[in-house]
Design an enzyme around this catalytic site. Structure first.
Site, PDB file in Angstrom:
ATOM      1  N   PRO A   6     -33.040  -2.424  23.050  1.00  0.00           N
ATOM      2  CA  PRO A   6     -33.853  -3.362  23.857  1.00  0.00           C
ATOM      3  C   PRO A   6     -33.269  -3.196  25.207  1.00  0.00           C
ATOM      4  O   PRO A   6     -32.130  -3.256  25.450  1.00  0.00           O
ATOM      5  CB  PRO A   6     -33.810  -4.975  23.582  1.00  0.00           C
ATOM      6  CG  PRO A   6     -32.689  -4.998  22.497  1.00  0.00           C
ATOM      7  CD  PRO A   6     -32.668  -3.567  21.745  1.00  0.00           C
ATOM      8  N   GLU A   7     -34.074  -3.121  26.357  1.00  0.00           N
ATOM      9  CA  GLU A   7     -33.496  -3.112  27.650  1.00  0.00           C
ATOM     10  C   GLU A   7     -33.888  -4.375  28.338  1.00  0.00           C
ATOM     11  O   GLU A   7     -34.313  -5.486  27.697  1.00  0.00           O
ATOM     12  CB  GLU A   7     -34.290  -1.807  28.461  1.00  0.00           C
ATOM     13  CG  GLU A   7     -34.387  -0.441  27.843  1.00  0.00           C
ATOM     14  CD  GLU A   7     -34.905   0.545  28.228  1.00  0.00           C
ATOM     15  OE1 GLU A   7     -35.072   0.546  29.693  1.00  0.00           O
ATOM     16  OE2 GLU A   7     -35.369   1.359  27.765  1.00  0.00           O
ATOM     17  N   ARG A  66     -28.112  -1.870  10.960  1.00  0.00           N
ATOM     18  CA  ARG A  66     -27.153  -0.724  11.129  1.00  0.00           C
ATOM     19  C   ARG A  66     -25.710  -1.347  11.795  1.00  0.00           C
ATOM     20  O   ARG A  66     -24.901  -0.725  11.930  1.00  0.00           O
ATOM     21  CB  ARG A  66     -27.961   0.198  12.087  1.00  0.00           C
ATOM     22  CG  ARG A  66     -28.816   0.951  11.326  1.00  0.00           C
ATOM     23  CD  ARG A  66     -29.531   2.192  12.438  1.00  0.00           C
ATOM     24  NE  ARG A  66     -28.566   3.100  12.638  1.00  0.00           N
ATOM     25  CZ  ARG A  66     -29.169   4.196  13.408  1.00  0.00           C
ATOM     26  NH1 ARG A  66     -30.229   4.219  14.134  1.00  0.00           N
ATOM     27  NH2 ARG A  66     -28.303   5.112  13.769  1.00  0.00           N
TER      28      ARG A  66
END
Ligand SMILES: [Zn+2]
Length: 286
Positions: free
Chosen positions: A2-3, A125
């Site tokens: 996400p930015e 992850r």
């Protein structure tokens, strides 16, 4: 990952649910997801109220009445799920994991609040992290970050000065450099360069003043529109009511390889610049 627009969207939603909540218990199932001392982490959180949720670059900041802040970075697959006492779920982050039940096998950090609600951090992850630091040390922790592009600290002069330090690199690499401007990643770098009509591979030193000014304006406008659209949903955000960020449908160039440029009809290319897949129009980006 996400930015800025996606993390800002999560920040706004979390604010509605967790501000004012008292942390009663902290459960950590994977020590490596806590940076720094776990004892400090627990001390910072347990018995503290969340006073504000803020953001710096791509990091969420839970401000606490203990004088500490808890930093949260979602990285590649992190997801925050808030569950009310009645069982209602609100999700922010990667919608990869089914969240019909929390906690689940990917839940590694849980904050349980005194009103029976809880905040769960899932991460398939395990690249994300949490970290508690004293509020007084936050500026030091963030010293490497450039200005927030949607704040008044980000001006054409500041941007120009930051680019001067990166003259030999490509403009794509400079935009991804968090010390130049904070919060931009691959998607919004490509979108901004398209709006400014600049090739991702251009050397920073070759930019004329007018081009730097156009890029400054493009960054601000692309990020504002993306925040208003609640970000890009394909990899970053879906909430408990099924609302998704809509920037993905509105994106101009990112991920549109082989599609026609709206300005000139030329088919978009994808090349690797700064180690990242970069999308651009060979006709109208110079
Ligand atoms: Zn074009």
């Amino acid at each position: 990952m996400p930015e800025l627009p996606e993390v800002e969207t999560i920040r706004r939603d979390l604010t509605k649910h967790v501000v004012g909540k008292l942390v009663q218990r902290v459960e950590v199932r994977k020590a490596k997801l806590i940076q720094g001392s776990r004892a400090v982490f627990r001390r910072a959180l347990i018995g503290a109220r969340i006073t504000r949720v803020s953001r710096r670059a791509k990091q969420l900041i839970l401000e606490l009445s203990s004088g500490y802040v808890a930093l949260v970075h979602l990285k590649m697959t992190g997801q925050l799920v808030w569950r009310s006492r009645g069982g209602m779920l609100t999700v922010g982050g990667h919608p990869i994991i089914s969240v019909n039940t929390v906690p689940n096998k990917f839940t590694y950090v849980t904050l349980r609040f005194s009103d029976g609600s809880a905040l769960f951090f899932n991460d398939v992850r395990q690249f994300g992290y949490w970290r508690a630091v004293p509020l007084a040390e936050l500026a030091v922790v963030h010293a490497h970050l450039g200005p927030e592009p949607l704040s008044s600290a980000f001006t054409p002069q500041v941007f120009w000065a930051a680019l001067q330090r990166r003259g030999r690199t490509t403009i794509k690499a400079a935009l991804l450099d968090q010390s130049v401007v904070a919060g931009i990643g691959n998607i919004y770098a490509d979108e901004s360069l398209y709006v400014a009509r600049l090739r991702p591979s251009r050397r920073v030193a070759s930019l004329r003043t007018v081009e730097t000014a156009a890029l400054f304006r493009a960054i601000c406008s692309v990020l504002r529109k993306a925040v208003a659209a609640r970000g890009t949903s394909f990899n970053s955000y879906v909430d408990g009511l099924g609302r998704q960020g809509t920037y993905w449908e509105r994106r101009l160039v990112y991920g549109r390889t082989g599609e026609a440029c709206r300005r000139c009809g030329t088919l978009f290319k994808r090349t690797v610049v700064a180690g990242r897949g970069s999308h651009w129009c060979a006709h109208c980006q110079h």
